[in-house]
Design a protein around this motif. Structure first.
Motif, short mmCIF file in Angstrom:
data_model
loop_
_atom_site.label_atom_id
_atom_site.label_comp_id
_atom_site.label_asym_id
_atom_site.label_seq_id
_atom_site.Cartn_x
_atom_site.Cartn_y
_atom_site.Cartn_z
N LEU A 115 -2.61 52.54 51.19
CA LEU A 115 -3.11 51.83 52.33
C LEU A 115 -2.30 52.06 53.59
N ARG A 116 -0.81 52.38 53.43
CA ARG A 116 0.02 52.86 54.50
C ARG A 116 -0.65 54.21 54.89
N ALA A 117 -0.83 55.00 54.12
CA ALA A 117 -1.53 56.57 54.57
C ALA A 117 -2.77 56.27 55.20
N ALA A 118 -3.88 55.54 54.70
CA ALA A 118 -5.01 55.20 55.26
C ALA A 118 -4.99 54.45 56.73
N HIS A 119 -3.77 53.61 56.95
CA HIS A 119 -3.55 52.98 58.21
C HIS A 119 -3.05 54.06 59.20
N LEU A 120 -2.36 55.20 58.80
CA LEU A 120 -2.01 56.13 59.83
C LEU A 120 -2.88 57.16 59.85
N ALA A 121 -3.90 57.19 58.89
CA ALA A 121 -4.62 58.53 58.88
C ALA A 121 -5.33 59.14 60.07
N LYS A 122 -5.90 58.57 60.87
CA LYS A 122 -6.31 59.04 62.19
C LYS A 122 -5.63 58.86 63.36
N ALA A 123 -4.38 58.21 63.23
CA ALA A 123 -3.58 58.02 64.50
C ALA A 123 -3.15 59.10 65.21
N ASP A 124 -3.16 60.54 64.75
CA ASP A 124 -2.43 61.45 65.42
C ASP A 124 -3.90 62.01 66.42
N LEU A 125 -4.91 61.46 66.45
CA LEU A 125 -5.98 61.90 67.26
C LEU A 125 -5.69 61.57 68.61
#
Length: 191
Positions: free
Chosen positions: A156-166
């Protein structure tokens, strides 16, 4: 590359592109300041390959502070060609260093709210909306995949951060690094 005890990163696509750009190839090696090696290796390699069409040089899987370029022409004034190419790569690496430095002033998670400003698809909303859907899917899949509580929390944490670098400056500048920069920044943020 062998002169410095290294090898080039094998890239048949780049080799083909260069072969189709030059009629009289002359290969040369250029160098850059080793302090740039503090940047993520993928950033440096991407800048060299995509922007400059250079072959990065590695030794035991680690980048060396040099590159292999191909000039269309003979060896006349090759020192000037090398100097010019070194100047250009220093400027590109300096830009990348600035973007990474600015991005790392805050944790990866802080970029997530900015995803609301990036449209994913008109009828599907923003990248933040997409990110929320990814989190819901991960939550729905945790039980059928038999993830334990710790694994579920990590997913869930990985999913939460998955697109943040965009929303980072580095990915805005070099979109091909999306995901790669996310991983790097997440690690540097203590994830």
């Amino acid at each position: 590359a062998s002169e410095v005890g290294g090898d080039i990163i094998d890239d048949p696509g780049l080799l083909s592109e260069i072969a189709n750009l030059v009629e009289n190839p002359t290969v040369f090696r250029g160098d850059f300041d080793a302090h740039y090696l503090e940047l993520p290796q993928e950033v440096l390699a991407s800048v060299m390959k995509k922007h400059q069409r250079y072959f990065p040089v590695i030794k035991n899987g680690v980048l060396l502070p040099c590159f292999i370029g191909v000039r269309n022409g003979d060896k006349d004034n090759i020192d000037l060609v090398i100097d010019g190419n070194e100047h250009v790569i220093r400027a590109r690496f300096s830009d990348a260093s600035y973007f990474v430095g600015e991005d790392l002033k805050q944790p990866l998670e802080s970029f997530r709210p900015k995803l609301a400003l990036l449209t994913f698809q008109e009828r599907l909303g923003s990248m933040l909306d997409k990110s929320e859907r990814i989190k819901r899917i991960v939550a729905d899949l945790a039980r059928p995949l038999r993830l334990d509580d710790r694994e579920t929390e990590t997913a869930l944490r990985a999913a939460h951060l998955a697109k943040a670098d965009l929303a980072t400056q580095m990915v805005v500048e070099m979109t091909s690094l999306q995901g790669v920069i996310g991983r790097e920044y997440a690690l540097r943020s203590g994830e």
